[in-house]
Design a protein around this motif. Sequence first.
Motif, short mmCIF file in Angstrom:
data_model
loop_
_atom_site.label_atom_id
_atom_site.label_comp_id
_atom_site.label_asym_id
_atom_site.label_seq_id
_atom_site.Cartn_x
_atom_site.Cartn_y
_atom_site.Cartn_z
N LEU A 71 0.56 -1.20 -0.24
CA LEU A 71 -0.39 -0.06 0.12
C LEU A 71 1.09 1.42 -0.25
O LEU A 71 0.34 1.60 -0.73
N ALA A 72 1.65 1.41 0.83
CA ALA A 72 3.16 2.46 1.11
C ALA A 72 3.36 2.49 -0.60
O ALA A 72 3.63 3.91 -0.85
N VAL A 77 4.36 5.65 -5.32
CA VAL A 77 4.46 5.76 -6.97
C VAL A 77 3.23 6.16 -7.93
O VAL A 77 3.26 7.27 -8.38
N GLY A 78 2.35 6.24 -6.90
CA GLY A 78 0.69 7.05 -7.50
C GLY A 78 0.67 9.00 -7.13
O GLY A 78 0.99 9.31 -8.25
N GLY A 83 2.36 13.49 -9.96
CA GLY A 83 3.07 14.62 -10.10
C GLY A 83 3.70 15.76 -11.29
O GLY A 83 3.99 15.91 -11.47
N LEU A 84 4.33 14.53 -11.42
CA LEU A 84 4.11 14.53 -13.80
C LEU A 84 3.01 14.69 -14.14
O LEU A 84 3.29 15.86 -15.28
N VAL A 85 2.02 14.19 -14.12
CA VAL A 85 1.23 14.70 -14.65
C VAL A 85 0.71 16.12 -14.22
O VAL A 85 0.25 17.16 -15.46
N ALA A 86 1.02 16.80 -13.30
CA ALA A 86 0.79 18.62 -12.62
C ALA A 86 1.73 18.97 -13.32
O ALA A 86 1.50 20.21 -13.89
N GLU A 87 2.60 18.03 -14.22
CA GLU A 87 3.62 19.18 -14.69
C GLU A 87 3.21 19.63 -15.87
O GLU A 87 3.55 20.57 -16.37
N GLY A 99 -10.17 9.81 -11.65
CA GLY A 99 -10.42 8.53 -11.97
C GLY A 99 -10.53 7.37 -11.63
O GLY A 99 -10.78 6.11 -11.89
N GLY A 100 -8.29 7.45 -11.07
CA GLY A 100 -8.21 6.76 -9.98
C GLY A 100 -9.05 6.57 -8.79
O GLY A 100 -8.56 5.33 -8.43
#
Length: 103
Positions: A71-72, A77-78, A83-87, A99-100
């Motif tokens: 879980l951790a 990873v999530g 963070g990459l998506v926000a960039e 969605g997730g």
Amino acid sequence: KKWVWLPSRVLTSALLLLLIVPAIGCCFETITIIMCAIAFFSFGGGVLDTYTLDLLGHARRGEYGQHRLWLAVAWGVGNAVMGLVAERNFDWNFVTAGGGHPL
């Protein structure tokens, strides 16, 4: 436990997706109201921990630590992916999180 957890996840996902609507996600007051509603309907990890322990049963309770470890790892990873998506495009951050979120 599933019947409490699932509707609350769907509702918090729908509320999170509301933030990509420009009229709602434009100002501090509406974002604060949406985030308070999300906090009200979201559960802590206690419900999932209890559900995991029920699924494992008494004989396999020793495996609980392995489940918490993964879980951790998934959480880390999530967060890195978000963070990459926000960039790239901050609006997609809400779409992918909404969605997730039910998963």
